[in-house]
Design an enzyme around this catalytic site. Sequence first.
Site, PDB file in Angstrom:
ATOM      1  N   TYR A   1      28.525 -57.633  87.999  1.00 54.85           N
ATOM      2  CA  TYR A   1      27.987 -58.946  88.365  1.00 54.85           C
ATOM      3  C   TYR A   1      28.670 -60.051  87.564  1.00 54.85           C
ATOM      4  CZ  TYR A   1      24.830 -62.952  88.165  1.00 54.85           C
ATOM      5  OH  TYR A   1      24.320 -64.225  88.179  1.00 54.85           O
ATOM      6  N   ARG A   2      28.727 -59.884  86.250  1.00 52.15           N
ATOM      7  CA  ARG A   2      29.338 -60.899  85.396  1.00 52.15           C
ATOM      8  C   ARG A   2      30.817 -61.072  85.708  1.00 52.15           C
ATOM      9  NH1 ARG A   2      26.353 -59.160  79.689  1.00 52.15           N
ATOM     10  NH2 ARG A   2      24.353 -60.154  80.190  1.00 52.15           N
TER      11      ARG A   2
END
Length: 213
Positions: free
Chosen positions: A135-136
């Site tokens: 996600y990051r």
Amino acid sequence: MRLLVTGAGGFVGGAVVRHARAQGIPVRAMLRPGGSPATTLGIESVEADLSSESELAGALRDCTAVIHLAAARTARGTRRSVYREVNVEGTRRLLRAAQEAGVSRFVFASTLGVHGFVTTGPIDESTPARPNTAYRESKWLAERLVAMPDDGRMTRTIARLATVVGAEGRNLDSFLETVSRDHLRLLGDGANRIDLIASEDAADGLVRCATMP
């Protein structure tokens, strides 16, 4: 001006829409097809998907600024390809559609998580990005798209948000449920810190990014 808020059906998006409306700013809430409009009651809304360029073009019609919050969030079992398609390619499509629509301000809501685990001192814009989850990483890649030079007609801002908390937030539910049962697993040495920001403050900051020089 008219402000488009993507992800308006979410916790932070709803706060941004309400704050903009309270400031007297004409706002259009972009919702997922079939999503709940409950948080944007009484506000102009449009259903559009980040995968559809034609739907994005319709959502952007007559808008002069965008706050882009729509994203695939961190969730167990989510494939890396989903994060790339929604958070990276979806942002690419929205950027292109915003340019074609003549939008003058584009605000991308990212996350402090692009820095990974930070163990020393406060961070600032010069702190290296070290995303440590899919996600990051997807948010970092989307940031790089937003930061790419263009013809200069559209001002772009990247806002890296801390963990947003508030009365309608659900991101700390599992933690609070564990505490309510008098049971809490200790991670690390107990000195871990999490940066928090109230939803009202996050909304105020994002709207300022979209409206102030």
